[in-house]
Write a protein that holds these residues in place. Structure first.
Motif, PDB file in Angstrom:
ATOM      1  N   LEU A 125       0.661  -1.310   0.029  1.00 16.84           N
ATOM      2  CA  LEU A 125       0.104   0.084   0.063  1.00 16.84           C
ATOM      3  C   LEU A 125       0.640   1.182   0.086  1.00 16.84           C
ATOM      4  O   LEU A 125       0.604   2.134  -0.675  1.00 16.84           O
ATOM      5  N   VAL A 126       1.882   1.504   0.775  1.00 14.92           N
ATOM      6  CA  VAL A 126       2.709   2.261   0.832  1.00 14.92           C
ATOM      7  C   VAL A 126       3.467   2.657  -0.578  1.00 14.92           C
ATOM      8  O   VAL A 126       3.467   3.876  -0.979  1.00 14.92           O
ATOM      9  N   ARG A 127       3.868   1.458  -1.319  1.00 13.56           N
ATOM     10  CA  ARG A 127       4.448   1.669  -2.365  1.00 13.56           C
ATOM     11  C   ARG A 127       3.266   2.186  -3.544  1.00 13.56           C
ATOM     12  O   ARG A 127       3.674   2.778  -4.391  1.00 13.56           O
ATOM     13  N   LYS A 128       2.258   1.601  -3.413  1.00 14.37           N
ATOM     14  CA  LYS A 128       1.266   2.141  -4.126  1.00 14.37           C
ATOM     15  C   LYS A 128       0.785   3.463  -4.343  1.00 14.37           C
ATOM     16  O   LYS A 128       0.504   4.091  -5.328  1.00 14.37           O
ATOM     17  N   VAL A 129       0.917   4.271  -3.049  1.00 14.44           N
ATOM     18  CA  VAL A 129       0.710   5.361  -2.979  1.00 14.44           C
ATOM     19  C   VAL A 129       1.788   6.497  -3.176  1.00 14.44           C
ATOM     20  O   VAL A 129       1.784   7.575  -2.996  1.00 14.44           O
ATOM     21  N   ASP A 130       3.030   5.709  -3.321  1.00 15.14           N
ATOM     22  CA  ASP A 130       4.303   6.583  -3.523  1.00 15.14           C
ATOM     23  C   ASP A 130       4.621   7.109  -2.343  1.00 15.14           C
ATOM     24  O   ASP A 130       5.710   8.058  -2.273  1.00 15.14           O
ATOM     25  N   GLY A 131       4.332   6.497  -1.069  1.00 14.07           N
ATOM     26  CA  GLY A 131       4.961   6.830   0.206  1.00 14.07           C
ATOM     27  C   GLY A 131       4.615   8.560   0.502  1.00 14.07           C
ATOM     28  O   GLY A 131       3.630   8.905   0.060  1.00 14.07           O
ATOM     29  N   PHE A 132       5.605   9.012   1.154  1.00 17.03           N
ATOM     30  CA  PHE A 132       5.510  10.379   1.701  1.00 17.03           C
ATOM     31  C   PHE A 132       5.774  11.069   0.234  1.00 17.03           C
ATOM     32  O   PHE A 132       6.597  10.827  -0.497  1.00 17.03           O
ATOM     33  N   CYS A 133       4.838  12.454   0.487  1.00 15.86           N
ATOM     34  CA  CYS A 133       5.305  13.534  -0.637  1.00 15.86           C
ATOM     35  C   CYS A 133       6.337  14.078  -0.487  1.00 15.86           C
ATOM     36  O   CYS A 133       6.564  15.061   0.614  1.00 15.86           O
ATOM     37  N   GLU A 166       3.323  16.136   6.071  1.00 16.47           N
ATOM     38  CA  GLU A 166       3.421  15.050   4.961  1.00 16.47           C
ATOM     39  C   GLU A 166       2.759  13.667   5.489  1.00 16.47           C
ATOM     40  O   GLU A 166       2.520  12.720   4.719  1.00 16.47           O
ATOM     41  N   ASP A 167       2.846  13.288   6.772  1.00 19.64           N
ATOM     42  CA  ASP A 167       2.356  11.721   7.336  1.00 19.64           C
ATOM     43  C   ASP A 167       0.936  11.812   7.027  1.00 19.64           C
ATOM     44  O   ASP A 167       0.407  10.767   6.644  1.00 19.64           O
ATOM     45  N   TRP A 168       0.223  12.959   7.671  1.00 19.94           N
ATOM     46  CA  TRP A 168      -1.284  12.972   7.342  1.00 19.94           C
ATOM     47  C   TRP A 168      -1.579  12.831   5.800  1.00 19.94           C
ATOM     48  O   TRP A 168      -2.521  12.213   5.554  1.00 19.94           O
ATOM     49  N   ASP A 169      -0.860  13.334   5.138  1.00 21.79           N
ATOM     50  CA  ASP A 169      -1.232  13.453   3.554  1.00 21.79           C
ATOM     51  C   ASP A 169      -0.941  11.936   3.078  1.00 21.79           C
ATOM     52  O   ASP A 169      -1.617  11.564   2.350  1.00 21.79           O
ATOM     53  N   MET A 170      -0.160  11.218   3.650  1.00 20.78           N
ATOM     54  CA  MET A 170       0.147   9.872   3.198  1.00 20.78           C
ATOM     55  C   MET A 170      -1.122   8.787   3.549  1.00 20.78           C
ATOM     56  O   MET A 170      -1.407   8.082   2.920  1.00 20.78           O
ATOM     57  N   TRP A 171      -1.490   9.145   4.908  1.00 21.68           N
ATOM     58  CA  TRP A 171      -2.389   8.358   5.488  1.00 21.68           C
ATOM     59  C   TRP A 171      -3.951   8.626   4.640  1.00 21.68           C
ATOM     60  O   TRP A 171      -4.682   7.475   4.650  1.00 21.68           O
ATOM     61  N   TRP A 172      -4.149   9.740   4.106  1.00 25.22           N
ATOM     62  CA  TRP A 172      -5.696   9.762   3.617  1.00 25.22           C
ATOM     63  C   TRP A 172      -5.301   9.203   2.145  1.00 25.22           C
ATOM     64  O   TRP A 172      -6.430   8.675   1.789  1.00 25.22           O
ATOM     65  N   ARG A 173      -4.324   9.163   1.588  1.00 24.71           N
ATOM     66  CA  ARG A 173      -4.043   8.277   0.175  1.00 24.71           C
ATOM     67  C   ARG A 173      -4.193   7.086   0.474  1.00 24.71           C
ATOM     68  O   ARG A 173      -4.646   6.249  -0.239  1.00 24.71           O
ATOM     69  N   ILE A 174      -3.372   6.422   1.436  1.00 23.24           N
ATOM     70  CA  ILE A 174      -3.637   4.976   1.892  1.00 23.24           C
ATOM     71  C   ILE A 174      -4.940   4.649   2.066  1.00 23.24           C
ATOM     72  O   ILE A 174      -5.486   3.422   1.852  1.00 23.24           O
ATOM     73  N   GLY A 175      -5.732   5.576   2.908  1.00 24.79           N
ATOM     74  CA  GLY A 175      -7.388   5.055   3.009  1.00 24.79           C
ATOM     75  C   GLY A 175      -8.066   4.844   1.680  1.00 24.79           C
ATOM     76  O   GLY A 175      -8.840   4.353   2.046  1.00 24.79           O
TER      77      GLY A 175
END
Length: 208
Positions: A61-69, A76-85
């Motif tokens: 999942l982390v790879r699918k959303v390209d990790g942190f921007c 940047e962590d919040w940004d990754m969690w909504w994308r993972i969601g």
């Protein structure tokens, strides 16, 4: 192990545990919060659920959303969690406070100006609104929360001297959410003002 047990046998599911915040002694935290979420949306629109070490996320999942921007300086962590969601099969909260987070006066957010905090929030909401506008299913479910959170981010950033040139992409997205969001959004007076006059004039009307 508590997190691993909570997501065992559940492919694509993300695990979340509670956190304790401390200033000096991790054994005597100033406050703690148990994990109590059963889904990402709509609550992830409002804010982050916890520091990075509260989460257990499948690597795929982390790879699918390209990790942190890498271009984001704040949230940047919040940004990754909504994308993972948007990609996760589900969210499981574990009744265990297993993370400790030290707060101190020289941390990044503690030393960041209010202008930059609101700038960072606006940048995050710009990315989030763009992504959810491309997901009619999520927009139908969470569009009401999205509109008001994006509107708040826009107005706070403008009030704290973030240049309008930086905020125009978010303003454009807010206008689209006002038009395409669920009926509860479309019927609100503020969304109507945004649709009729645009986001910037609607801010002036709101202050009157």
């Amino acid at each position: 192990k508590h997190l691993a047990h909570g997501v065992a046998g559940k492919p694509g599911v993300v695990g979340l545990m509670g956190c304790a915040w401390f200033t000096a002694d991790p054994e005597h935290p100033d406050r703690s919060e148990a994990a109590h979420r059963s889904a990402f949306y709509p609550d992830i629109i409002d804010g982050n659920f916890g520091p990075p070490h509260c989460w257990l996320v499948p690597t795929v999942l982390v790879r699918k959303v390209d990790g942190f921007c890498e271009t984001m300086r704040w949230f940047e962590d919040w940004d990754m969690w909504w994308r993972i969601g948007l990609e996760a099969s589900g969210l499981v909260s574990v009744d265990y406070i297993g993370a400790r987070y030290r707060q101190h006066a020289q941390s990044q957010l503690a030393t960041t100006s209010l202008t930059n905090r609101t700038r960072g929030h606006a940048a995050l909401m710009t990315r989030m609104t763009a992504a959810l506008l491309a997901r009619p299913d999520v927009l139908a479910q969470s569009g009401d929360r999205l509109f008001w959170c994006a509107w708040a981010a826009l107005t706070r950033a403008k009030a704290n001297s973030v240049p309008w040139s930086e905020l125009q992409p978010l303003a454009a997205n807010v206008s689209k959410v006002a038009k395409l969001g669920p009926i509860s959004v479309q019927r609100s007076m503020m969304a109507r003002a945004v649709r009729w006059f645009g986001a910037r004039p609607a801010m002036v009307l709101q202050r009157r």
